[in-house]
Design a protein around this motif. Structure first.
Motif, PDB file in Angstrom:
ATOM      1  N   ILE A 284       0.771  -1.045  -0.064  1.00  0.00           N
ATOM      2  CA  ILE A 284      -0.029   0.044   0.132  1.00  0.00           C
ATOM      3  C   ILE A 284       0.727   1.176   0.091  1.00  0.00           C
ATOM      4  O   ILE A 284       0.493   2.233  -0.680  1.00  0.00           O
ATOM      5  CB  ILE A 284      -1.010  -0.063   1.024  1.00  0.00           C
ATOM      6  CG1 ILE A 284      -1.845  -1.091   1.042  1.00  0.00           C
ATOM      7  CG2 ILE A 284      -1.483   1.181   1.343  1.00  0.00           C
ATOM      8  CD1 ILE A 284      -2.728  -1.444   2.189  1.00  0.00           C
ATOM      9  N   GLY A 285       1.960   1.197   0.748  1.00  0.00           N
ATOM     10  CA  GLY A 285       2.849   2.481   0.661  1.00  0.00           C
ATOM     11  C   GLY A 285       3.537   2.643  -0.466  1.00  0.00           C
ATOM     12  O   GLY A 285       3.798   3.637  -0.847  1.00  0.00           O
ATOM     13  N   TYR A 287       2.502   1.789  -3.460  1.00  0.00           N
ATOM     14  CA  TYR A 287       1.265   2.365  -4.341  1.00  0.00           C
ATOM     15  C   TYR A 287       1.042   3.715  -4.099  1.00  0.00           C
ATOM     16  O   TYR A 287       0.946   4.507  -5.133  1.00  0.00           O
ATOM     17  CB  TYR A 287       0.006   1.553  -4.405  1.00  0.00           C
ATOM     18  CG  TYR A 287       0.370  -0.119  -4.611  1.00  0.00           C
ATOM     19  CD1 TYR A 287       1.058  -0.385  -5.867  1.00  0.00           C
ATOM     20  CD2 TYR A 287      -0.471  -1.149  -4.110  1.00  0.00           C
ATOM     21  CE1 TYR A 287       1.221  -1.715  -6.373  1.00  0.00           C
ATOM     22  CE2 TYR A 287      -0.303  -2.213  -4.479  1.00  0.00           C
ATOM     23  CZ  TYR A 287       0.793  -2.774  -5.428  1.00  0.00           C
ATOM     24  OH  TYR A 287       0.717  -3.769  -5.963  1.00  0.00           O
ATOM     25  N   HIS A 288       0.899   4.042  -2.955  1.00  0.00           N
ATOM     26  CA  HIS A 288       0.695   5.258  -2.483  1.00  0.00           C
ATOM     27  C   HIS A 288       1.726   6.298  -3.095  1.00  0.00           C
ATOM     28  O   HIS A 288       1.383   7.545  -3.531  1.00  0.00           O
ATOM     29  CB  HIS A 288       0.636   5.484  -1.266  1.00  0.00           C
ATOM     30  CG  HIS A 288      -0.791   5.493  -0.309  1.00  0.00           C
ATOM     31  ND1 HIS A 288      -1.647   6.362  -0.828  1.00  0.00           N
ATOM     32  CD2 HIS A 288      -1.366   4.518   0.247  1.00  0.00           C
ATOM     33  CE1 HIS A 288      -3.052   5.952  -0.341  1.00  0.00           C
ATOM     34  NE2 HIS A 288      -2.778   4.875   0.308  1.00  0.00           N
ATOM     35  N   SER A 289       2.850   6.054  -3.150  1.00  0.00           N
ATOM     36  CA  SER A 289       3.941   6.787  -3.514  1.00  0.00           C
ATOM     37  C   SER A 289       3.755   7.217  -5.072  1.00  0.00           C
ATOM     38  O   SER A 289       4.693   8.107  -5.497  1.00  0.00           O
ATOM     39  CB  SER A 289       5.445   6.136  -3.264  1.00  0.00           C
ATOM     40  OG  SER A 289       5.483   5.132  -4.102  1.00  0.00           O
ATOM     41  N   LEU A 291       1.182   8.143  -6.656  1.00  0.00           N
ATOM     42  CA  LEU A 291      -0.281   9.010  -6.787  1.00  0.00           C
ATOM     43  C   LEU A 291       0.301  10.338  -7.020  1.00  0.00           C
ATOM     44  O   LEU A 291       1.128  10.975  -6.325  1.00  0.00           O
ATOM     45  CB  LEU A 291      -1.385   8.912  -5.458  1.00  0.00           C
ATOM     46  CG  LEU A 291      -2.063   7.747  -5.460  1.00  0.00           C
ATOM     47  CD1 LEU A 291      -2.542   7.588  -3.969  1.00  0.00           C
ATOM     48  CD2 LEU A 291      -2.687   7.216  -6.724  1.00  0.00           C
ATOM     49  N   ASP A 300      -3.729   7.424 -12.527  1.00  0.00           N
ATOM     50  CA  ASP A 300      -3.652   7.114 -11.188  1.00  0.00           C
ATOM     51  C   ASP A 300      -4.725   5.860 -10.983  1.00  0.00           C
ATOM     52  O   ASP A 300      -4.619   5.336 -10.007  1.00  0.00           O
ATOM     53  CB  ASP A 300      -3.976   7.970 -10.225  1.00  0.00           C
ATOM     54  CG  ASP A 300      -2.900   9.142 -10.055  1.00  0.00           C
ATOM     55  OD1 ASP A 300      -2.143   8.790 -10.473  1.00  0.00           O
ATOM     56  OD2 ASP A 300      -3.231  10.346  -9.763  1.00  0.00           O
ATOM     57  N   HIS A 304      -4.814   3.328  -7.992  1.00  0.00           N
ATOM     58  CA  HIS A 304      -5.883   3.349  -6.758  1.00  0.00           C
ATOM     59  C   HIS A 304      -6.630   2.001  -6.570  1.00  0.00           C
ATOM     60  O   HIS A 304      -6.779   1.333  -5.709  1.00  0.00           O
ATOM     61  CB  HIS A 304      -6.796   4.290  -6.964  1.00  0.00           C
ATOM     62  CG  HIS A 304      -6.687   5.640  -6.785  1.00  0.00           C
ATOM     63  ND1 HIS A 304      -6.426   6.102  -5.357  1.00  0.00           N
ATOM     64  CD2 HIS A 304      -6.685   6.787  -7.464  1.00  0.00           C
ATOM     65  CE1 HIS A 304      -6.368   7.186  -5.485  1.00  0.00           C
ATOM     66  NE2 HIS A 304      -6.322   8.005  -6.796  1.00  0.00           N
ATOM     67  N   ILE A 307      -4.192  -0.363  -4.779  1.00  0.00           N
ATOM     68  CA  ILE A 307      -4.317   0.458  -3.181  1.00  0.00           C
ATOM     69  C   ILE A 307      -5.649  -0.628  -2.552  1.00  0.00           C
ATOM     70  O   ILE A 307      -5.522  -1.257  -1.763  1.00  0.00           O
ATOM     71  CB  ILE A 307      -4.401   1.569  -2.893  1.00  0.00           C
ATOM     72  CG1 ILE A 307      -3.052   2.017  -3.610  1.00  0.00           C
ATOM     73  CG2 ILE A 307      -4.824   1.888  -1.624  1.00  0.00           C
ATOM     74  CD1 ILE A 307      -3.076   3.612  -3.519  1.00  0.00           C
ATOM     75  N   GLU A 323     -11.232   3.560  -2.337  1.00  0.00           N
ATOM     76  CA  GLU A 323     -10.035   3.366  -3.347  1.00  0.00           C
ATOM     77  C   GLU A 323     -10.769   3.048  -4.615  1.00  0.00           C
ATOM     78  O   GLU A 323     -10.388   3.344  -5.860  1.00  0.00           O
ATOM     79  CB  GLU A 323      -9.114   2.717  -2.605  1.00  0.00           C
ATOM     80  CG  GLU A 323      -8.158   3.393  -1.682  1.00  0.00           C
ATOM     81  CD  GLU A 323      -7.442   4.657  -2.166  1.00  0.00           C
ATOM     82  OE1 GLU A 323      -6.939   4.894  -3.442  1.00  0.00           O
ATOM     83  OE2 GLU A 323      -7.230   5.324  -1.372  1.00  0.00           O
TER      84      GLU A 323
END
Length: 698
Positions: A284-285, A287-289, A291, A300, A304, A307, A323
Motif C-alpha cells: 500500500i505504501g 502504491y501511494h508513492s 499517486l 492514477d 488506486h 491500493i 479507493e
C-alpha cells in the motif's frame, strides 16, 4: 489463480490460423501485386476482399497504398479514416498517412503522422527515415539526429527481427512468432530475437517460455535493463515473488535515480511482490508513492485499484471501497474498478453509479476489456435488485465478450484426465509407499472455484496451529518442470512412473522450501489452489503425509457461480456454459479415480453440509487434520487475516443459508447447463470418501 493451462495456450494456434487461411492467401496475393507495382489490379483485389470483410486491416491499408501510388490522395485519406475507425492503434495506417502528406508536400502533418506511427511501433525504419529527412528539411537538426540514431539502431538488428518486432507491435503475434522462430532456428541465439519471442509469450499470457528466454538473455547481457524488467514481470506472473524482488533490487541498484516512465512500472512490480509475499501494508505504501497528488488523474486509476485490492485483502473494506471509487473517478469507463466493487459480493451500487456503468457500455470508445468488466458489474447489480432477466443478459454478454481471449480447450483437460487415470494406479502408489518428503505441514484444499474452499480455509486458519496462505502456484510449477517445454514432448503425467525415490524426496522438499515465504512459523499451512485436484497423484508421491480436502458444491450452484465470476487470471473454462459443465464432469471423474486408488486420503466436504451443520463439519475437518477442537473455528468470520479470493468479504460474515439456492433465480435460462451436466446433477454425491480418523500430528 492458476493459469490452467499453459498447455492450452500453445496448442490451438494452427487451428486458429486454419480458420483464416482463405483470407490469408488473398492478403499474400495483394502484397505480391503491390510488390510488382500492379496498383490498379491490387486496388481491385482489395475491393473484392473488403466486399466480404469490410474491416479487414491489411486490405484497407493496401487499398490506401495503391490509391497513393495512383495519385488518388483524397481517396487514400478516406480509406485510412475507415481503417482508423476499426484499428486506431495500427501503426502502419499512420505511417501511410504520413506518406500521403509527403506526396502533398505538407511537412507538418506528415511529421505528426510519422511520430504517431513510431509512438505506437518503434520498429518502423521507414517512418524514422522519413522523420529524419523531414526534420532536416524543416531545420530541426536535433530531432533529425535523434531519428537518424533510431535508424542506425534498427540497422544493427537483423532485418527479419526488425520486421517481426514491427509485426508484434501491431498485434500480428502469429506472424511475428513464425518469423522469429524460423530466424532463430536458422541463425542460432540472438538476444533481440530471444527477447522478442519472450515478449510474444508474455502478450499471450504464457510465461514459462519467457522465463527461460529472458534468463538466457540476461546471462548473455546482464546490463540489458529492459529485459530484466520484463523478467521481473514474468516472475511476478509466475508468483515467484522472492526471485522477482531480487531482480528489482538489481534494477534499482543499476538505476538509483531512475525518473523515466519505467520507474512507475518498477514500483508497481515492487508492490505486487510485496502483496504476493503477504506484506500488504508495504505494498500500500509503495502504491501511494505513485499517486500524482493533483486530483483524479487517468494515470492514477490502476494505482488506486491496486491500493484497493490490498486494503480489501487485509479486511479494511470501507477504505478499499473508497479507493475503488477513486479509480472509477480517475477513468469513468474503468470496468475493473466497477467489477471489483461488485466482486466484493456485499457492495450495492447507487443509482448514479449504475448510470455511469451503462454510459460506459454505451460509449463506442470503451475498450473490450472494460466492456466485459462493466457487463459483469452491471449483471451483479441487477441481480441484487432482483432484475434477473436483464441480469442474465449481461452475465451472458460479459462471458461472450471475454471468451475470445481465452485459450481453454476442454479436450486437453479431458485427455490429461485419462492419462492420469491410466498412469496413477494402485500398484504405482503401493510400490512407492514411504517415498517423498514426510513432513505433514501442507493441507491442500482442492475442487472447483466458487465451491466453498475459501470458507473451509477460513475455518481451518482460525485454528491456532494452522496458517492460511493463498492459492499457491507451487504444485503447478512442479508440473511444468516435469512436463517439459515443447508440447510435442510433454511427459507429464507419464513421467510419474519414472521418478525415483530421490526424485520424489527432492520434489517434496522443493515444495516445502519454496512455500516457506508464505508462512510465519505455524506447524501447518493451507494451499488452496483449487486446480490441484488434477495433480493429487503427484502430491501423494512427493508429500504422502499432506492432508487433502475436496471442497464440493452442488453442480448447478457451483457452475452458475463460476459463470457469474470474472476471474483476474486463469480459470478460463468458466466463460462458456458447455465448458463449465464439461470441466465439472471431468472433475467428478478424476476425483472418483482418486477415491479408488487412494482410499481414505481425501476428505470430501460438501458445501451444503457446512451450511446445514457447521459444528459437525468443523469437528470432522479438525479431526481429519489431526487437530484438537478450538471454538474460534466456529466463529471463523471474526478471524482477522488476509483473504485474496472473490469470497473475501463473504467469509468475514456469519453463515447464511440463502446463498445455497441463488441460482434458482436464473433457472428459466439455465436449461442448457442442466442438459450439459447430465447425470452429474445426481452423481456429484457419489463415491464419498471416508477417511480414517487422523492421528494428531503434534
Amino acid at each position: 489463480m492458476e493459469s490452467i493451462d499453459a498447455e492450452q495456450a500453445a496448442a490451438p494456434v494452427s487451428e486458429a490460423l486454419a480458420d483464416h487461411a482463405p483470407i490469408a492467401s488473398e492478403i499474400a496475393r495483394l502484397r505480391l501485386l503491390l510488390g510488382e507495382r500492379k496498383f490498379p489490379e491490387a486496388l481491385q483485389a482489395c475491393r473484392s476482399v473488403l466486399g466480404r470483410v469490410p474491416e479487414q486491416r491489411e486490405a484497407l491499408l493496401f487499398s490506401a497504398m495503391a490509391q497513393r501510388h495512383l495519385r488518388q490522395i483524397p481517396e487514400a485519406f478516406a480509406t485510412l479514416a475507415t481503417l482508423e475507425r476499426h484499428h486506431p492503434r495500427f501503426s502502419r495506417l499512420h505511417e501511410e498517412r504520413g506518406r500521403c502528406f509527403v506526396e502533398l508536400r505538407q511537412a507538418a502533418p506528415a511529421i505528426e503522422a510519422f511520430i504517431k506511427a513510431v509512438s505506437l511501433n518503434h520498429a518502423l525504419p521507414g517512418s524514422w527515415s522519413m522523420l529524419e529527412g523531414l526534420y532536416r528539411l524543416t531545420g530541426k537538426s536535433g530531432e533529425a539526429a535523434m531519428a537518424a540514431s533510431q535508424v542506425a539502431t534498427l540497422r544493427k538488428i537483423p532485418q527479419d527481427i526488425v520486421t517481426a518486432t514491427a509485426l508484434f507491435e501491431d498485434g500480428d503475434w502469429d506472424a511475428a512468432e513464425s518469423l522469429v522462430r524460423a530466424w532463430l532456428i536458422k541463425n542460432g541465439d540472438h538476444i533481440e530475437a530471444m527477447r522478442l519471442l519472450a515478449r510474444i509469450g508474455i502478450a499471450r499470457k504464457v510465461y514459462d517460455d519467457p522465463e527461460v528466454l529472458l534468463a538466457a538473455v540476461l546471462d548473455r547481457a546482464p546490463d540489458y535493463h529492459a529485459a530484466r524488467r520484463e523478467y521481473a514481470r514474468v516472475l511476478v506472473e509466475l508468483h515467484k515473488y522472492e526471485e522477482a524482488h531480487r531482480q528489482l533490487l538489481q534494477l534499482r541498484a543499476a538505476e538509483p535515480d531512475n525518473r523515466d516512465p519505467d520507474n512507475r512500472a518498477l514500483t508497481m512490480l515492487e508492490g505486487a511482490c510485496a502483496a504476493g509475499l503477504g506484506a500488504h501494508e508495504r505494498a500500500i505504501g509503495l502504491y501511494h508513492s505513485l499517486l500524482s497528488g493533483t486530483g483524479d488523474q487517468p494515470q492514477d486509476a490502476d494505482v488506486h485499484l491496486s491500493i484497493a485490492h490490498a486494503l480489501k485483502t487485509v479486511g479494511r473494506t470501507q477504505e478499499g471501497i473508497d479507493e475503488y471509487r477513486r479509480a472509477a473517478q480517475c477513468r469513468p469507463d474503468f470496468g475493473d474498478a466497477y467489477w471489483s466493487l461488485a466482486n466484493l459480493k456485499t457492495y450495492r451500487f447507487t443509482d448514479e453509479e449504475l448510470v455511469r456503468i451503462r454510459a460506459g457500455l454505451d460509449a463506442s470508445s470503451t475498450a473490450t476489456v472494460d466492456r466485459y468488466h462493466l457487463c459483469f458489474a452491471l449483471a451483479k447489480a441487477l441481480e441484487d435488485r432482483s432484475e434477473f432477466a436483464e441480469s442474465f443478459h449481461y452475465y451472458e454478454l460479459g462471458n461472450r465478450l471475454k471468451q475470445p481471449e481465452c485459450t481453454h480447450r476442454p479436450w486437453i483437460i479431458e485427455r490429461n484426465t485419462q492419462e492420469q487415470i491410466a498412469v496413477c494406479t494402485p500398484e504405482l502408489f503401493a510400490s512407492r509407499r514411504g517415498w517423498g518428503a514426510q513432513a505433514p505441514d501442507p493441507i491442500f484444499i482442492v475442487g472447483l472455484p466458487r465451491a466453498g474452499s475459501t470458507l473451509i480455509e477460513q475455518i481451518l486458519s482460525s485454528h491456532s496451529q494452522v496458517e492460511g496462505t493463498q492459492e499457491l502456484p507451487n504444485i503447478q510449477q512442479l508440473v511444468s518442470l516435469l512436463r517439459g517445454r515443447r508440447p510435442e514432448d510433454w511427459r507429464y503425467p507419464r513421467i510419474l512412473t519414472q521418478l525415483t525415490a530421490e526424485d520424489c524426496l527432492k520434489l517434496g522438499e522443493k515444495y516445502l522450501t519454496e512455500t516457506r515465504a508464505y508462512r510465519t512459523g505455524k506447524p501447518f499451512f493451507i494451499d488452496k489452489m483449487p486446480n490441484n485436484f488434477r495433480h493429487l497423484g503427484l502430491i501423494q508421491l512427493i508429500l504422502p503425509n499432506a492432508r487433502i480436502i475436496d471442497s464440493r458444491r452442488e453442480p448447478m450452484a457451483c457452475c452458475f457461480s463460476n459463470f457469474k465470476q470474472l476471474f483476474a487470471n486463469g480459470q478460463e473454462f468458466t466463460y462458456s456454459i458447455e465448458d463449465i459443465a464439461r470441466y465439472y464432469r471431468t472433475y467428478l471423474e478424476l476425483m472418483r479415480h482418486w477415491d479408488t486408488v487412494l482410499p481414505g486420503r481425501v476428505l470430501r466436504v460438501q458445501h451444503e453440509d457446512v451450511i446445514e451443520d457447521l459444528e459437525g463439519t468443523v469437528r470432522g475437518l479438525l479431526d481429519f487434520c489431526g487437530l484438537e477442537f478450538e471454538p474460534q473455528c466456529l466463529s471463523f468470520h471474526e478471524t482477522k487475516r488476509s483473504v485474496r479470493t472473490a469470497s473475501s468479504e463473504q467469509v468475514r460474515q456469519a453463515l447464511y443459508r440463502e446463498g445455497l439456492d441463488q441460482w434458482r433465480n436464473f433457472e428459466p435460462w439455465l436449461q442448457p447447463l442442466k442438459d450439459a451436466l447430465g447425470d452429474a446433477l445426481v452423481r456429484y454425491r457419489d463415491s464419498q470418501s471416508q477417511p480414517q480418523r487422523s492421528v494428531p500430528l503434534r
